[in-house]
Design a protein around this motif. Structure first.
Motif, short mmCIF file in Angstrom:
data_model
loop_
_atom_site.label_atom_id
_atom_site.label_comp_id
_atom_site.label_asym_id
_atom_site.label_seq_id
_atom_site.Cartn_x
_atom_site.Cartn_y
_atom_site.Cartn_z
N VAL A 92 -4.48 8.52 -0.59
CA VAL A 92 -3.97 9.55 -1.51
C VAL A 92 -5.14 10.19 -2.25
CG1 VAL A 92 -2.57 9.93 -3.61
CG2 VAL A 92 -1.74 8.42 -1.78
N GLN A 93 -5.10 11.52 -2.39
CA GLN A 93 -6.21 12.26 -3.02
C GLN A 93 -5.85 12.80 -4.39
OE1 GLN A 93 -9.18 12.29 -1.52
NE2 GLN A 93 -8.31 11.18 0.22
N ASN A 94 -4.60 13.09 -4.63
CA ASN A 94 -4.20 13.69 -5.90
C ASN A 94 -2.77 13.33 -6.25
OD1 ASN A 94 -4.18 16.03 -3.63
ND2 ASN A 94 -2.38 16.22 -4.95
N LEU A 101 4.08 8.69 -1.72
CA LEU A 101 3.09 9.66 -2.19
C LEU A 101 2.23 10.20 -1.05
CD1 LEU A 101 2.02 7.48 -5.24
CD2 LEU A 101 3.42 9.56 -5.35
N GLY A 102 2.64 9.91 0.17
CA GLY A 102 1.88 10.36 1.33
C GLY A 102 0.85 9.37 1.80
N GLY A 103 0.85 8.16 1.25
CA GLY A 103 -0.10 7.14 1.65
C GLY A 103 0.49 6.16 2.64
N THR A 104 -0.11 4.98 2.72
CA THR A 104 0.34 3.95 3.64
C THR A 104 1.59 3.25 3.10
OG1 THR A 104 -1.13 2.35 2.61
CG2 THR A 104 -1.98 3.57 4.52
N ASP A 105 2.28 2.57 3.98
CA ASP A 105 3.49 1.85 3.60
C ASP A 105 3.11 0.51 2.97
OD1 ASP A 105 6.05 0.95 3.30
OD2 ASP A 105 6.45 0.67 5.43
N GLU A 106 2.63 0.57 1.75
CA GLU A 106 2.21 -0.61 1.01
C GLU A 106 2.63 -0.46 -0.45
OE1 GLU A 106 0.87 -3.16 2.36
OE2 GLU A 106 0.06 -2.44 4.27
#
Length: 307
Positions: free
Chosen positions: A120-122, A142-147
Motif C-alpha cells: 500500500v502506498q497511500n 486497501l489494495g494490499g495483500t490478504d493479511e
C-alpha cells in the motif's frame, strides 16, 4: 548513556564548576512531557546550556499528560505537550493557582509508517480512521495483500494518542491497538512487523539532513478519496497545507515567563533555535502561532525564515 543522563551530567558539571570556582548562582530549569518533543528539547537545552554557564536544564519525557500534571503540581518549569491542555486540566490548574501560558515551539507532521514490504502506498483520512477503529482489519481491503493489519499506537498519557484519536479516529481506538511506551518503540516495532502500521511524529523518521530513516515506509495521506495524497517528509507539503495531519507543539509555563525561563524560550524561537527545530525533523512555527508567541514572550524580532 542516555541523552537524559547526559543532560543532567552537563548541568551538574556546570553547577559544580560555578559553585567551586566563581560562586555563581546557577538557575535550574525542569522540562517534562511530550515524548514527541523530548529529543528536540534535549538538543535545545544542551545547545543553550553550552552558551550560558548560569543555567542547568533537565529534560524528561513521560507524555504530554505527565508534563501537564507536573506543571499543575509545581514540579516542572515547562510542560511540553503535543496537544492543547484540556478544559479539566485548566480548571485543575486554576484550583492550584497555576495559570498556564502556551507558546508554540514548532510544527509537527504525524507520519503514518508501515513496513517497507507493505504494498500500500497511500491512504485517505477516512481509511486511516477506519483502520484504527477496527472497521478495516485486512490489508486486502486497501489494495494490499490478504493479511491482517497489526495496529501500533501510543499509551493514553500521550498527547499524540489524544490528538490522533480526536482528529483522525473520531471514536475510541480498536482494542487491537498495541500501546507502546514511546514513539521510538513504534518505529522499531514496524521495522519488525510486515503487517504493521503506526503513527509517529515526523521528527522520529527524519535525520538532521531531512533524510528518511531506513526500515520503515511512510505513506502518503489524502484528505478524502477524491483528493491527492501527500507525504509529510517534504516541507512544501507542510507549508502549503496539503498534508492533512499537522499540529503545533506546545510549551506551557505557569504564567508569563520571566528571567532565565523567558530567555530560554526566546532562544527556542530565535533563528538558531528554529534551525534546530528543523534539523530535528520538525518544521518552524507557522505564522498563525507567531503572534501568540510574540505576546507570551515579548519577542522583539520577526519570525525566522528557514527554508
Amino acid at each position: 548513556m542516555s541523552k537524559y543522563i547526559h543532560t543532567i551530567l552537563i548541568g551538574g558539571a556546570i553547577f559544580a564548576f560555578s559553585c567551586n570556582s566563581n560562586h555563581r548562582h546557577v538557575e535550574n530549569l525542569m522540562i517534562k512531557g511530550s515524548d514527541t518533543e523530548v529529543n528536540l528539547a534535549l538538543t535545545l537545552a544542551e545547545t543553550y546550556m553550552a552558551t550560558d554557564p548560569n543555567i542547568s536544564i533537565a529534560v524528561t519525557g513521560g507524555g504530554s499528560g505527565a508534563g501537564i500534571a507536573a506543571l499543575i503540581n509545581g514540579k516542572t518549569s515547562i510542560a511540553n505537550a503535543s496537544r492543547p491542555m484540556k478544559e479539566e486540566e485548566m480548571a485543575l490548574a486554576r484550583e492550584q493557582q497555576v495559570y498556564p501560558i502556551a507558546t508554540v515551539l514548532g510544527m509537527d507532521a504525524i507520519a503514518i509508517v508501515v513496513h517497507p514490504q507493505c504494498s500500500v502506498q497511500n491512504l485517505s483520512l477516512q481509511q486511516l480512521g477506519a483502520i484504527y477503529r477496527g472497521d478495516i482489519q485486512n490489508w486486502k481491503e486497501l489494495g494490499g495483500t490478504d493479511e491482517g493489519i497489526s495496529l501500533y499506537g501510543r499509551q493514553s498519557n500521550s498527547g499524540t494518542f489524544v490528538y490522533f484519536r480526536d482528529s483522525i479516529v473520531r471514536a475510541e481506538y480498536s482494542n487491537q491497538v498495541k500501546q507502546m511506551n514511546g514513539t521510538a518503540q513504534i518505529v522499531e516495532a514496524i521495522k519488525n512487523d510486515i503487517h504493521g502500521i503506526g503513527y509517529v511524529g515526523v521528527g522520529y523518521i527524519l535525520d538532521k539532513n531531512g533524510a528518511q530513516s531506513k526500515g520503515v515506509k511512510v505513506l502518503a495521506i489524502s484528505r478524502n478519496s477524491r483528493s491527492t495524497a501527500y507525504l509529510p517528509t517534504e516541507l512544501k507539503n507542510i507549508d502549503s497545507g496539503f498534508y492533512p495531519i499537522v499540529r503545533p507543539l506546545f510549551q506551557y509555563t505557569n504564567g508569563k515567563p520571566t528571567g532565565q525561563l523567558q530567555r530560554y524560550l526566546q532562544f527556542c524561537l530565535s533563528p538558531e533555535g528554529q534551525a534546530l527545530v528543523k534539523q530535528n525533523g520538525y518544521f518552524p512555527v507557522s505564522e498563525i502561532y507567531w503572534q501568540q508567541n510574540k505576546q507570551a514572550l515579548n519577542l522583539a524580532y520577526a519570525k525566522a525564515t528557514l527554508r
